[in-house]
Design an enzyme around this catalytic site. Sequence first.
Site, PDB file in Angstrom:
ATOM      1  N   LYS A  85      17.910 -15.497 -13.557  1.00 37.82           N
ATOM      2  CA  LYS A  85      17.451 -15.819 -12.242  1.00 37.82           C
ATOM      3  C   LYS A  85      18.234 -14.859 -11.381  1.00 37.82           C
ATOM      4  O   LYS A  85      19.354 -15.308 -11.020  1.00 37.82           O
ATOM      5  CB  LYS A  85      17.249 -17.042 -11.836  1.00 37.82           C
ATOM      6  CG  LYS A  85      16.141 -17.079 -10.544  1.00 37.82           C
ATOM      7  CD  LYS A  85      16.655 -18.129  -9.639  1.00 37.82           C
ATOM      8  CE  LYS A  85      17.384 -18.079  -8.493  1.00 37.82           C
ATOM      9  NZ  LYS A  85      17.403 -17.076  -7.673  1.00 37.82           N
TER      10      LYS A  85
ATOM     11  N   GLY B  62      28.184 -17.792  -8.032  1.00 39.15           N
ATOM     12  CA  GLY B  62      27.458 -17.781  -6.606  1.00 39.15           C
ATOM     13  C   GLY B  62      28.823 -18.557  -5.909  1.00 39.15           C
ATOM     14  O   GLY B  62      29.803 -18.857  -6.037  1.00 39.15           O
ATOM     15  N   SER B  63      27.998 -19.299  -4.949  1.00 40.74           N
ATOM     16  CA  SER B  63      29.018 -20.051  -3.891  1.00 40.74           C
ATOM     17  C   SER B  63      29.209 -21.272  -4.338  1.00 40.74           C
ATOM     18  O   SER B  63      28.843 -21.755  -5.303  1.00 40.74           O
ATOM     19  CB  SER B  63      28.318 -20.139  -2.514  1.00 40.74           C
ATOM     20  OG  SER B  63      27.003 -21.161  -2.463  1.00 40.74           O
TER      21      SER B  63
ATOM     22  N   GLU C  24      29.536 -24.205  -2.773  1.00 40.85           N
ATOM     23  CA  GLU C  24      28.542 -25.243  -2.282  1.00 40.85           C
ATOM     24  C   GLU C  24      27.320 -25.158  -3.500  1.00 40.85           C
ATOM     25  O   GLU C  24      27.194 -26.411  -3.660  1.00 40.85           O
ATOM     26  CB  GLU C  24      28.129 -24.765  -1.021  1.00 40.85           C
ATOM     27  CG  GLU C  24      27.341 -25.571  -0.293  1.00 40.85           C
ATOM     28  CD  GLU C  24      26.677 -24.983   0.912  1.00 40.85           C
ATOM     29  OE1 GLU C  24      27.179 -23.995   1.482  1.00 40.85           O
ATOM     30  OE2 GLU C  24      25.699 -25.945   1.394  1.00 40.85           O
TER      31      GLU C  24
ATOM     32  N   GLY D 186      27.314 -24.324  -6.329  1.00 41.41           N
ATOM     33  CA  GLY D 186      27.815 -24.469  -7.673  1.00 41.41           C
ATOM     34  C   GLY D 186      28.078 -26.142  -7.694  1.00 41.41           C
ATOM     35  O   GLY D 186      27.807 -26.618  -9.064  1.00 41.41           O
TER      36      GLY D 186
ATOM     37  N   GLU E  25      31.483 -19.666 -11.831  1.00 43.00           N
ATOM     38  CA  GLU E  25      32.079 -18.410 -11.192  1.00 43.00           C
ATOM     39  C   GLU E  25      31.908 -18.527  -9.821  1.00 43.00           C
ATOM     40  O   GLU E  25      30.638 -18.356  -9.170  1.00 43.00           O
ATOM     41  CB  GLU E  25      31.785 -17.206 -11.722  1.00 43.00           C
ATOM     42  CG  GLU E  25      32.064 -17.011 -13.129  1.00 43.00           C
ATOM     43  CD  GLU E  25      33.449 -17.002 -13.596  1.00 43.00           C
ATOM     44  OE1 GLU E  25      34.241 -16.856 -12.884  1.00 43.00           O
ATOM     45  OE2 GLU E  25      33.756 -16.652 -14.848  1.00 43.00           O
TER      46      GLU E  25
ATOM     47  N   CYS F 127      34.008 -11.611  -4.735  1.00 43.15           N
ATOM     48  CA  CYS F 127      34.657 -12.987  -4.863  1.00 43.15           C
ATOM     49  C   CYS F 127      36.342 -12.933  -5.013  1.00 43.15           C
ATOM     50  O   CYS F 127      36.870 -13.798  -4.920  1.00 43.15           O
ATOM     51  CB  CYS F 127      34.017 -13.837  -5.885  1.00 43.15           C
ATOM     52  SG  CYS F 127      33.801 -12.761  -7.441  1.00 43.15           S
TER      53      CYS F 127
ATOM     54  N   GLU G 197      36.224 -18.503   3.032  1.00 43.71           N
ATOM     55  CA  GLU G 197      35.809 -17.439   2.506  1.00 43.71           C
ATOM     56  C   GLU G 197      34.866 -16.839   3.433  1.00 43.71           C
ATOM     57  O   GLU G 197      33.821 -17.280   3.547  1.00 43.71           O
ATOM     58  CB  GLU G 197      34.977 -17.708   1.134  1.00 43.71           C
ATOM     59  CG  GLU G 197      34.554 -16.411   0.451  1.00 43.71           C
ATOM     60  CD  GLU G 197      33.853 -16.576  -0.796  1.00 43.71           C
ATOM     61  OE1 GLU G 197      33.028 -17.463  -1.005  1.00 43.71           O
ATOM     62  OE2 GLU G 197      34.121 -15.989  -1.812  1.00 43.71           O
TER      63      GLU G 197
HETATM   64  P1  NAD Z   1      24.554 -18.620  -3.534  1.00 48.33           P
HETATM   65  O1  NAD Z   1      25.195 -19.628  -4.321  1.00 48.33           O
HETATM   66  O2  NAD Z   1      23.820 -18.506  -2.358  1.00 48.33           O
HETATM   67  O3  NAD Z   1      23.338 -18.174  -4.687  1.00 48.33           O
HETATM   68  C1  NAD Z   1      23.725 -17.622  -6.056  1.00 48.33           C
HETATM   69  C2  NAD Z   1      22.597 -17.968  -6.903  1.00 48.33           C
HETATM   70  O4  NAD Z   1      22.087 -19.314  -6.959  1.00 48.33           O
HETATM   71  C3  NAD Z   1      21.164 -17.126  -6.293  1.00 48.33           C
HETATM   72  O5  NAD Z   1      20.506 -16.500  -7.337  1.00 48.33           O
HETATM   73  C4  NAD Z   1      20.472 -18.226  -5.548  1.00 48.33           C
HETATM   74  O6  NAD Z   1      19.077 -18.048  -5.722  1.00 48.33           O
HETATM   75  C5  NAD Z   1      20.597 -19.374  -6.503  1.00 48.33           C
HETATM   76  N1  NAD Z   1      20.577 -20.596  -6.004  1.00 48.33           N
HETATM   77  C6  NAD Z   1      20.768 -21.345  -4.587  1.00 48.33           C
HETATM   78  N2  NAD Z   1      20.389 -22.357  -4.631  1.00 48.33           N
HETATM   79  C7  NAD Z   1      20.317 -23.071  -5.881  1.00 48.33           C
HETATM   80  C8  NAD Z   1      20.132 -24.224  -6.432  1.00 48.33           C
HETATM   81  N3  NAD Z   1      19.978 -25.402  -5.525  1.00 48.33           N
HETATM   82  N4  NAD Z   1      20.034 -24.436  -7.795  1.00 48.33           N
HETATM   83  C9  NAD Z   1      20.136 -23.336  -8.530  1.00 48.33           C
HETATM   84  N5  NAD Z   1      20.250 -22.110  -8.039  1.00 48.33           N
HETATM   85  C10 NAD Z   1      20.243 -21.938  -6.727  1.00 48.33           C
HETATM   86  O7  NAD Z   1      25.640 -17.361  -3.572  1.00 48.33           O
HETATM   87  P2  NAD Z   1      25.535 -15.958  -2.947  1.00 48.33           P
HETATM   88  O8  NAD Z   1      25.220 -15.989  -1.636  1.00 48.33           O
HETATM   89  O9  NAD Z   1      24.333 -15.000  -3.605  1.00 48.33           O
HETATM   90  O10 NAD Z   1      26.641 -14.996  -3.489  1.00 48.33           O
HETATM   91  C11 NAD Z   1      27.705 -15.273  -2.774  1.00 48.33           C
HETATM   92  C12 NAD Z   1      28.693 -16.234  -3.297  1.00 48.33           C
HETATM   93  O11 NAD Z   1      28.927 -15.858  -4.803  1.00 48.33           O
HETATM   94  C13 NAD Z   1      30.070 -16.298  -2.758  1.00 48.33           C
HETATM   95  O12 NAD Z   1      30.586 -17.521  -2.554  1.00 48.33           O
HETATM   96  C14 NAD Z   1      31.072 -15.527  -3.671  1.00 48.33           C
HETATM   97  O13 NAD Z   1      32.316 -15.966  -3.648  1.00 48.33           O
HETATM   98  C15 NAD Z   1      30.439 -15.970  -5.074  1.00 48.33           C
HETATM   99  N6  NAD Z   1      30.650 -15.134  -6.066  1.00 48.33           N
HETATM  100  C16 NAD Z   1      31.583 -15.656  -7.012  1.00 48.33           C
HETATM  101  C17 NAD Z   1      31.788 -14.625  -8.139  1.00 48.33           C
HETATM  102  C18 NAD Z   1      32.848 -15.118  -9.405  1.00 48.33           C
HETATM  103  O14 NAD Z   1      32.894 -14.614 -10.382  1.00 48.33           O
HETATM  104  N7  NAD Z   1      33.634 -16.042  -9.053  1.00 48.33           N
HETATM  105  C19 NAD Z   1      31.502 -13.433  -8.376  1.00 48.33           C
HETATM  106  C20 NAD Z   1      30.622 -13.002  -7.271  1.00 48.33           C
HETATM  107  C21 NAD Z   1      30.150 -13.607  -6.377  1.00 48.33           C
END
Ligand code: NAD
Length: 453
Positions: free
Chosen positions: A152, A205-206, A208, A210, A227, A261, A354
């Site tokens: 996804k 992703g974020s 929060e 996660g 991650e 990130c 962040e």
């Molecule tokens: P996000 O957490 O908003 O979304 C990430 C993914 O999760 C998207 O595909 C989103 O549709 C999905 N998602 C959202 N709510 C969900 C839920 N309730 N259940 C399941 N999936 C859900 O993050 P973003 O805004 O797309 O990306 C930015 C964040 O990602 C930043 O915090 C960044 O630090 C982090 N990030 C981390 C790494 C790493 O390797 N540590 C790499 C890149 C980005």
Amino acid sequence: MLEVLNPATEEVVERLEPATEADADAAVARAKRAFPAWRDIKPSDRSRLLRRLAEALDAERESLAQLESRNTGKPIGDARDEMGMVVETFHYYAGAPERLLGDTIPVAGGVDVTFREPLGVVGLIVPWNFPLTIASWKMAPALAAGNTLVLKPAELTPLTALEFERIAREAGIPEGVVNVLVGPGSKVGKRLVEHPDVAKVAFTGSTEVGRGIMASAAGTIKRVTLELGGKSANVVFADADLEKAAASAPVAVFGNAGQDCCARSRILVQRGVFDEFLSLMEPAVTSMRVGDPLDEATDMGPLISADHRENVASYVPDGAPVAIRGEAPEGSGFWFPPTVLAPLSNDDRAAAEEIFGPVVAVIPFEDEGDAVRLANDTVYGLSGSIWTQNGARALRVARRIETGVLSINSNTSVRVGTPFGGMKQSGFGRELGPHALDYYTEVKNVYLATEEG
Ligand code: NAD
């Protein structure tokens, strides 16, 4: 209808029908049906198919880079580098199926043998900042280990993932092994996390989101790897090669418009060289070319969305201590100039949270102990750098900083053959390198009795 934008022009690049929970169920069912045959395929055949997929991706590398650049706003040179890494990642894991070795362990009355079994259907949920790259870090080891997958991508950046699904099919990856679903995280992503037939969720992703995924995964005792966010420190000691450190510090935080990130978004500088370091950094910031991502000379593109720009701007209110600021275009596009805030304290909001944009906090420190204390004074622990010409100090400090990835006299974080991942609230699990395979397999132990009678 989901409108996918070009953040540099605000034009609609594509309109897509978003997937629903029912589509997620259907994708999981397809992946489940495809699993036994993919698991049982001869390892050398699985390896050959992955190699063919890597070659097919290589053949379409330029068009994938163009598409990724248009959908994310990242400079075309960066997008090309990323697609190179996607290809390299598939080549790397194409070698894995024949090397998933187990142990033979002599025990009383017989021998134990271990197998690295695939998990089944895995759900892969990725963000918008490095769309196909981060997806490839998950897909390649997952497939090499014999899992089938549902990917996804983020709603804002689904286009290269859809292209990937087509390329995989054309390269001969069997029906149902790779499934891509474009839809809202709160529905489609959530369904993958809760689905009883999904054995594991790998999420980037974020922090929060996660946190919510980790809680929901408890319902089915699902394996998760996370991650998450970061607030990494770039620690510059007075004995460092200051010119080199200052020239590379802006790239380490303004690369990908700070939406990284691993961004070194806190620069900790020893007090005696603080002003000198800022002066050395200034030309590297003000000469950054922010603009058209498809122009080869561009260093930095726009932010991903209007909402995100508003959030980034909230960290630079009127009266903020802006020490250096670059230029950014005006008009259409979600532009934001590279911005250096100094001096800041580690507790200031822009130094603690962040930002995920081109804003960096520069913070003075007194001595080695102070540097380690400040570097660790964050809930995150993903990445970071140490600049010093004292080798013993470099290693001593590296051992004490609580992050998953560190570099010494360099600002790089990610290499295909080495492990990548976080500590603390930056998540757990490792991607890339041989370690990633541990997170897509389960160790099965079989006891074989060898005693007579
Ligand atoms: P996000 O957490 O908003 O979304 C990430 C993914 O999760 C998207 O595909 C989103 O549709 C999905 N998602 C959202 N709510 C969900 C839920 N309730 N259940 C399941 N999936 C859900 O993050 P973003 O805004 O797309 O990306 C930015 C964040 O990602 C930043 O915090 C960044 O630090 C982090 N990030 C981390 C790494 C790493 O390797 N540590 C790499 C890149 C980005």
